[in-house]
Design a protein around this motif. Structure first.
Motif, short mmCIF file in Angstrom:
data_model
loop_
_atom_site.label_atom_id
_atom_site.label_comp_id
_atom_site.label_asym_id
_atom_site.label_seq_id
_atom_site.Cartn_x
_atom_site.Cartn_y
_atom_site.Cartn_z
N ARG A 117 0.85 -1.19 0.00
CA ARG A 117 0.00 0.00 0.00
C ARG A 117 0.88 1.23 0.00
N LYS A 118 0.36 2.33 -0.54
CA LYS A 118 1.09 3.59 -0.46
C LYS A 118 0.09 4.74 -0.41
N CYS A 119 0.52 5.86 0.13
CA CYS A 119 -0.31 7.06 0.15
C CYS A 119 0.59 8.29 0.20
N ALA A 120 0.10 9.40 -0.31
CA ALA A 120 0.84 10.66 -0.26
C ALA A 120 0.70 11.25 1.14
N LEU A 121 1.80 11.79 1.67
CA LEU A 121 1.77 12.48 2.95
C LEU A 121 1.41 13.93 2.66
N LEU A 122 0.14 14.28 2.86
CA LEU A 122 -0.40 15.56 2.43
C LEU A 122 0.21 16.72 3.21
N GLY A 123 0.86 17.60 2.51
CA GLY A 123 1.50 18.74 3.14
C GLY A 123 2.96 18.53 3.46
N GLY A 124 3.47 17.31 3.24
CA GLY A 124 4.87 17.04 3.50
C GLY A 124 5.76 17.62 2.41
N LYS A 125 7.05 17.76 2.72
CA LYS A 125 7.98 18.33 1.74
C LYS A 125 9.23 17.50 1.56
N ASP A 126 9.93 17.21 2.65
CA ASP A 126 11.20 16.47 2.57
C ASP A 126 11.29 15.53 3.77
N VAL A 127 10.67 14.38 3.65
CA VAL A 127 10.56 13.44 4.76
C VAL A 127 11.88 12.68 4.94
N GLU A 128 12.50 12.82 6.11
CA GLU A 128 13.77 12.17 6.38
C GLU A 128 13.72 11.22 7.57
N GLY A 129 12.86 11.49 8.55
CA GLY A 129 12.73 10.62 9.71
C GLY A 129 11.31 10.09 9.82
N LEU A 130 11.16 8.86 10.32
CA LEU A 130 9.86 8.21 10.36
C LEU A 130 9.78 7.37 11.63
N ALA A 131 8.64 7.46 12.36
CA ALA A 131 8.47 6.65 13.57
C ALA A 131 7.00 6.32 13.77
N ARG A 132 6.70 5.05 13.95
CA ARG A 132 5.32 4.63 14.21
C ARG A 132 4.95 4.96 15.65
N ASP A 133 3.73 5.43 15.84
CA ASP A 133 3.20 5.73 17.16
C ASP A 133 2.41 4.51 17.63
N PRO A 134 2.92 3.73 18.60
CA PRO A 134 2.22 2.51 19.02
C PRO A 134 0.94 2.78 19.81
N LEU A 135 0.74 4.00 20.30
CA LEU A 135 -0.45 4.32 21.08
C LEU A 135 -1.57 4.91 20.23
N ARG A 136 -1.22 5.45 19.08
CA ARG A 136 -2.23 6.10 18.23
C ARG A 136 -2.33 5.46 16.85
N GLU A 137 -1.45 4.49 16.56
CA GLU A 137 -1.41 3.82 15.26
C GLU A 137 -1.28 4.83 14.12
N SER A 138 -0.56 5.90 14.39
CA SER A 138 -0.26 6.91 13.39
C SER A 138 1.24 6.89 13.12
N VAL A 139 1.70 7.78 12.29
CA VAL A 139 3.13 7.86 12.00
C VAL A 139 3.60 9.30 12.18
N TRP A 140 4.73 9.46 12.86
CA TRP A 140 5.34 10.78 13.05
C TRP A 140 6.47 10.94 12.06
N VAL A 141 6.57 12.13 11.48
CA VAL A 141 7.51 12.40 10.41
C VAL A 141 8.40 13.58 10.76
N ALA A 142 9.71 13.40 10.61
CA ALA A 142 10.65 14.52 10.72
C ALA A 142 10.86 15.06 9.31
N ASP A 143 10.36 16.26 9.06
CA ASP A 143 10.40 16.87 7.73
C ASP A 143 11.52 17.90 7.69
N GLU A 144 12.59 17.58 6.96
CA GLU A 144 13.74 18.48 6.88
C GLU A 144 13.40 19.77 6.13
N GLY A 145 12.60 19.65 5.09
CA GLY A 145 12.25 20.81 4.29
C GLY A 145 11.40 21.82 5.02
N LEU A 146 10.49 21.34 5.88
CA LEU A 146 9.60 22.22 6.64
C LEU A 146 10.11 22.50 8.04
#
Length: 271
Positions: free
Chosen positions: A71-100
């Motif tokens: 599966r794939k999806c666009a990260l809406l509003g993202g620019k330069d995604v460099e770091g990625l971490a799954r949130d085990p409590l919210r089942e979401s994903v946190w992104v470190a965006d270098e560009g923003l």
């Protein structure tokens, strides 16, 4: 591979023929990866922010076997995604965006932006392309770590031959999955200097990822590109030890002329 004849005053002739190469299906590059569950991972691209779900198995030695994009999806509003971490409590994903210059939360299915982290003001002074490269969250979901790749503008120079750069390891905590992340300390980390020469601006030595293990151990991945005299890539994994290190969140500068501090210690785990 390059021979001595391919080098002219440190400038290699990078002879690459793409005509006869079978191009892989998208993504043809990945900038970050996070573990989700048994056999499932999320990965992202930086140049065109997209999140990919990968499924596959690991061999006994940890080598990935037959990873498939499911599966794939666009990260809406993202620019330069460099770091990625799954949130085990919210089942979401946190992104470190270098560009923003931000850390934001996304829905991993729709790609919708959900929230963002309030960052210390000092972190907004990253150098272009040397900003946020790493992100990691603890297995219980209550601790998160972030770092810049090379020194902030006021924290000293970038890495040079034989001399490293000073970056900030930034810790965040929260009391539950419903609580916002709160900054909970910063510590200085000094990268290795370049082992070779740096004829181009693209020659770098910086901190490119972090991993927080279940027992609280923090691992740091350093990456170097230099010439020896040929183009050379080197990656190292260090165990971070904060024992006796100075907490520097209240310091406006970590430059050599600033008041002294004690950086974290690091022990080589892999080279």
């Amino acid at each position: 591979s390059l021979s001595a004849a391919d080098l002219e005053v440190g400038r290699p002739k990078l002879l690459v023929s793409l005509g006869a190469v079978d191009r892989p299906p998208a993504p043809d590059s990945l900038s970050s990866l996070t573990y989700v569950s048994n056999g499932v991972y999320w990965a992202a691209t930086d140049w065109n922010p997209e999140l990919f779900e990968l499924r596959g198995d690991l061999a006994a030695d940890g080598t990935p076997e037959k990873l498939e994009i499911t599966r794939k999806c666009a990260l809406l509003g993202g620019k330069d995604v460099e770091g990625l971490a799954r949130d085990p409590l919210r089942e979401s994903v946190w992104v470190a965006d270098e560009g923003l210059c931000e850390v934001a939360e996304y829905d991993p299915v729709s790609g919708k932006r959900l929230s963002e982290v309030t960052l210390p003001e000092i972190l907004k002074t990253t150098r272009r392309t040397f900003g946020f490269e790493s992100l990691t969250i603890s297995s219980d979901g209550l601790e998160m770590w972030l770092a810049n790749e090379e020194a902030l503008k006021g924290d000293g120079p970038v890495a040079t031959t034989g001399k490293g750069t000073t970056v900030r390891l930034v810790r965040f905590t929260r009391s539950s999955g419903l609580s916002p992340w709160q900054a909970a300390g910063q510590w200085a980390y000094v990268t290795d200097g370049l082992a070779g020469s740096a004829p181009f601006d693209s020659c770098r030595s910086g901190l490119s990822d972090l991993c927080l293990l279940a027992d609280g151990t923090l691992l740091a991945l350093e990456r170097e590109y230099s010439f020896k005299p040929w183009p050379s890539l080197r990656c190292r994994i260090y165990v971070v030890d904060r024992t006796g290190a100075t907490e520097v969140s209240g310091r406006a500068s970590l430059a050599p002329e600033a008041p002294s501090f004690v950086p974290v210690r690091k022990r080589l785990l892999f080279d």
